[in-house]
Design a protein around this motif. Structure first.
Motif, PDB file in Angstrom:
ATOM      1  N   UNK A 153       0.917  -1.300   0.057  1.00 10.40           N
ATOM      2  CA  UNK A 153       0.059  -0.138  -0.024  1.00 10.40           C
ATOM      3  C   UNK A 153       0.810   1.119   0.062  1.00 10.40           C
ATOM      4  N   UNK A 154       0.226   2.395  -0.280  1.00 13.23           N
ATOM      5  CA  UNK A 154       0.915   3.588  -0.494  1.00 13.23           C
ATOM      6  C   UNK A 154       0.506   4.446   0.619  1.00 13.23           C
ATOM      7  N   UNK A 155       0.157   4.316   1.882  1.00 12.65           N
ATOM      8  CA  UNK A 155      -0.201   4.947   2.944  1.00 12.65           C
ATOM      9  C   UNK A 155       0.843   6.209   3.126  1.00 12.65           C
ATOM     10  N   UNK A 156       1.989   5.580   3.243  1.00  8.11           N
ATOM     11  CA  UNK A 156       3.109   6.658   3.551  1.00  8.11           C
ATOM     12  C   UNK A 156       3.142   7.939   2.714  1.00  8.11           C
ATOM     13  N   UNK A 157       2.805   7.615   1.421  1.00  8.40           N
ATOM     14  CA  UNK A 157       2.669   8.673   0.408  1.00  8.40           C
ATOM     15  C   UNK A 157       1.605   9.731   0.859  1.00  8.40           C
ATOM     16  N   UNK A 158       0.384   9.333   1.264  1.00  8.34           N
ATOM     17  CA  UNK A 158      -0.774  10.007   1.562  1.00  8.34           C
ATOM     18  C   UNK A 158      -0.449  10.527   2.902  1.00  8.34           C
ATOM     19  N   UNK A 159       0.508   9.896   3.902  1.00  9.85           N
ATOM     20  CA  UNK A 159       0.483  10.524   5.067  1.00  9.85           C
ATOM     21  C   UNK A 159       1.450  11.785   4.708  1.00  9.85           C
ATOM     22  N   UNK A 160       2.648  11.647   4.099  1.00 10.81           N
ATOM     23  CA  UNK A 160       3.505  12.383   3.546  1.00 10.81           C
ATOM     24  C   UNK A 160       2.831  13.718   3.354  1.00 10.81           C
ATOM     25  N   UNK A 161       1.810  13.686   2.350  1.00 10.36           N
ATOM     26  CA  UNK A 161       1.192  14.794   1.987  1.00 10.36           C
ATOM     27  C   UNK A 161       0.146  15.501   2.734  1.00 10.36           C
ATOM     28  N   UNK A 162      -0.417  14.740   3.743  1.00  6.74           N
ATOM     29  CA  UNK A 162      -1.120  15.348   4.825  1.00  6.74           C
ATOM     30  C   UNK A 162      -0.203  16.075   5.783  1.00  6.74           C
ATOM     31  N   UNK A 163       1.127  15.509   5.977  1.00  3.09           N
ATOM     32  CA  UNK A 163       1.956  16.215   6.707  1.00  3.09           C
ATOM     33  C   UNK A 163       2.532  17.457   6.256  1.00  3.09           C
ATOM     34  N   UNK A 164       2.726  17.557   4.702  1.00  2.00           N
ATOM     35  CA  UNK A 164       3.245  18.797   4.105  1.00  2.00           C
ATOM     36  C   UNK A 164       2.125  20.050   4.239  1.00  2.00           C
ATOM     37  N   UNK A 211       5.895  14.333  13.965  1.00  2.00           N
ATOM     38  CA  UNK A 211       6.217  15.796  13.978  1.00  2.00           C
ATOM     39  C   UNK A 211       6.419  16.029  12.427  1.00  2.00           C
ATOM     40  N   UNK A 212       6.344  17.344  11.801  1.00  2.00           N
ATOM     41  CA  UNK A 212       6.574  17.610  10.684  1.00  2.00           C
ATOM     42  C   UNK A 212       7.783  17.548  10.231  1.00  2.00           C
ATOM     43  N   UNK A 213       8.830  18.109  11.113  1.00  2.00           N
ATOM     44  CA  UNK A 213      10.387  18.100  10.898  1.00  2.00           C
ATOM     45  C   UNK A 213      10.747  16.814  10.735  1.00  2.00           C
ATOM     46  N   UNK A 214      10.181  15.788  11.562  1.00  2.00           N
ATOM     47  CA  UNK A 214      10.606  14.435  11.028  1.00  2.00           C
ATOM     48  C   UNK A 214       9.792  13.666   9.958  1.00  2.00           C
ATOM     49  N   UNK A 215       8.709  14.172   9.460  1.00  2.00           N
ATOM     50  CA  UNK A 215       7.747  13.597   8.525  1.00  2.00           C
ATOM     51  C   UNK A 215       8.409  13.802   7.095  1.00  2.00           C
ATOM     52  N   UNK A 216       9.145  15.213   7.103  1.00  2.00           N
ATOM     53  CA  UNK A 216       9.833  15.657   5.961  1.00  2.00           C
ATOM     54  C   UNK A 216      10.911  14.630   5.434  1.00  2.00           C
ATOM     55  N   UNK A 217      11.485  13.977   6.574  1.00  2.00           N
ATOM     56  CA  UNK A 217      12.767  13.242   6.094  1.00  2.00           C
ATOM     57  C   UNK A 217      12.106  11.619   6.041  1.00  2.00           C
ATOM     58  N   UNK A 218      10.715  11.452   6.299  1.00  2.00           N
ATOM     59  CA  UNK A 218      10.442   9.964   6.329  1.00  2.00           C
ATOM     60  C   UNK A 218      10.689   9.254   4.840  1.00  2.00           C
ATOM     61  N   UNK A 219      10.954   7.955   5.279  1.00  2.00           N
ATOM     62  CA  UNK A 219      11.338   7.295   3.753  1.00  2.00           C
ATOM     63  C   UNK A 219      10.107   6.927   3.129  1.00  2.00           C
ATOM     64  N   UNK A 220       9.689   7.482   2.062  1.00  2.00           N
ATOM     65  CA  UNK A 220       8.380   7.227   1.503  1.00  2.00           C
ATOM     66  C   UNK A 220       8.521   6.036   0.477  1.00  2.00           C
ATOM     67  N   UNK A 221       7.810   4.994   1.004  1.00  2.00           N
ATOM     68  CA  UNK A 221       8.026   3.590   0.045  1.00  2.00           C
ATOM     69  C   UNK A 221       6.735   2.795   0.295  1.00  2.00           C
ATOM     70  N   UNK A 222       6.169   1.855  -0.661  1.00  2.00           N
ATOM     71  CA  UNK A 222       5.071   1.217  -0.619  1.00  2.00           C
ATOM     72  C   UNK A 222       5.588   0.106   0.527  1.00  2.00           C
ATOM     73  N   UNK A 223       4.614  -0.211   1.387  1.00  2.94           N
ATOM     74  CA  UNK A 223       4.739  -1.172   2.498  1.00  2.94           C
ATOM     75  C   UNK A 223       3.697  -2.302   2.734  1.00  2.94           C
ATOM     76  N   UNK A 224       3.861  -3.218   2.987  1.00  4.34           N
ATOM     77  CA  UNK A 224       2.913  -4.662   3.037  1.00  4.34           C
ATOM     78  C   UNK A 224       2.274  -4.696   4.175  1.00  4.34           C
ATOM     79  N   UNK A 225       0.896  -4.368   4.070  1.00  6.22           N
ATOM     80  CA  UNK A 225      -0.074  -4.222   5.157  1.00  6.22           C
ATOM     81  C   UNK A 225      -1.330  -4.820   4.913  1.00  6.22           C
TER      82      UNK A 225
END
Length: 411
Positions: A144-155, A244-258
């Motif tokens: 799934x691509x949840x980290x991508x959607x979470x990254x946008x929300x955090x932006x 936190x946003x300052x950590x989310x900006x450095x989040x490794x955005x990749x598909x994950x198995x869930x």
């Protein structure tokens, strides 16, 4: 449409057989009737039934059928009692009575009953079958691509979904109200359809087609950007421990198995209530008010439950415009307003999915970018929908004038 008597008898026996099977099948009871959402879907048939044909005789038959199913299933077949099951028995009985009315009525009454029965049956069937399609989507997309959607929300610098989840945790009454509207989605669909069926059958048919195709078309888009929702990704961290946003900006955005149903992007719950609100135009103040209440509380509930990110709701706006354009039966396929609605809704939905999947880091350049994207998307969708609605109303007015033969003076 006058049906031969033999065909009526065969249709009656088939309908009664289906009702008996639905009401007494252990498999159906476990897989469908124990779902509160499906129970509400079946109960929405009752709303359509008595909005279109208020009758104490029908009410007695529906209640009698529900009581009979309750006695047989709980007393003799020993099914586990549940509120969803009892609610569903009312829906099965109502659907059966509607079908019998459609078979044995004649003239305008038969047409009205058929327009109540067939869409209600299809809506119930589509809801029952939705889990099958969602299951296929999960198997086809193990990641799934949840980290991508979470990254946008955090932006956005404001994690709205987490804030809504916290509000749900702090105010139980707020959560209860939101869940009531969230689970009650089939009711507003039934309310709007039945209201338009009494007021404008052409608009009612367009509305029900849009409601019916939202699920299957939405599943196609689920496969383009599969996601399960923040509560399934962050587990106990949702909603009290957002990154936190300052950590989310450095989040490794990749598909994950869930594991879980891939039903986030776009939010079909939001799409359905938007369509209900748009199709409620022309109905009474209380019907319009209920439709708007569903829009507002669905925004809260979709995120408060942790099942959606805020961007899911934003993309639902052009997606709903796309669906309404497809179902604008009053307009020709090459009508300019209809083509614009379809092209606009489809391209913007796909553009968002493409940007989120392949270029989500762009939104971290400045918070202005994601906020502007959301605002422009919602505002432009509302504008496009209003243009489409105006074109439909204008076409109906011209048809009415042409049929009545009223001369139009040109000054």
């Amino acid at each position: 449409m006058k049906l031969p008597r033999a065909l009526k008898i065969v249709a009656t026996l088939a309908l009664l057989g289906l009702a008996v099977w639905l009401g007494t099948s252990a498999h159906f009871y476990r897989s469908a009737l124990l779902s509160l959402f499906f129970g509400v879907t079946l109960a929405s048939v009752v709303l359509i039934h008595f909005r279109v044909r208020p009758s104490w005789q029908d009410a007695l038959c529906v209640i009698g059928g529900a009581v009979l199913f309750t006695v047989v299933d709980f007393g003799f077949l020993h099914f586990r009692p549940s509120l969803a099951g009892i609610t569903s028995f009312l829906g099965i009985s109502s659907l059966t009575i509607l079908g019998l009315r459609a078979i044995w009525s004649s003239g305008a009454e038969q047409e009205r009953m058929a327009l109540a029965f067939v869409p209600a049956l299809l809506f119930v069937a589509s809801d029952w079958g939705s889990t099958v399609f969602l299951g296929w989507t999960e198997k086809a997309n193990p990641q799934v691509f949840d980290l991508y959607l979470f990254s946008f929300d955090s932006s956005l610098r404001v994690q709205i979904a987490f804030l809504m989840g916290q509000a749900y945790g702090l105010w139980p009454w707020f959560k209860a109200a939101g869940m009531t509207f969230y689970i009650g989605l089939p009711m507003v669909i039934a309310l709007v359809y039945a209201g338009q069926l009494l007021r404008d059958r052409g608009k009612a048919v367009s509305a029900m087609i849009a409601f019916l195709i939202t699920g299957p078309v939405g599943v196609i888009f689920y496969n383009l950007l599969p996601a399960v929702g923040p509560v399934h990704i962050f587990l106990s961290q949702f909603p009290w421990k957002p990154i936190p946003a300052d950590q989310a900006t450095r989040l490794l955005v990749e598909p994950i198995a869930v594991a879980g149903l891939r039903n986030c992007m776009p939010s079909l719950h939001m799409g359905w209530v938007l369509l209900a609100w748009w199709y409620s135009r022309g109905l009474s103040v209380w019907e319009r008010g209920m439709a708007m209440a569903f829009v507002v509380f669905t925004i809260f509930a979709t995120m408060g439950t942790g099942e959606h990110y805020s961007i899911d709701l934003v993309v639902a706006f052009p997606f709903a415009v796309f669906l309404q354009g497809l179902c604008a039966l009053g307009l020709r396929w090459n009508d300019r307003a209809r083509v614009q609605a379809i092209v606009y809704g489809l391209l913007l939905t796909l553009a968002w999915i493409g940007a989120l999947r392949f270029a989500v880091k762009i939104f971290w350049i400045s918070p202005i970018l994601p906020w502007a994207g959301c605002i422009v998307t919602v505002a432009s969708a509302i504008f496009a929908q209003r243009r489409l609605a105006a074109a439909i109303e204008g076409h109906r007015t011209r048809e009415t004038v042409a049929v009545s033969g009223i001369p139009i003076s040109v000054s």
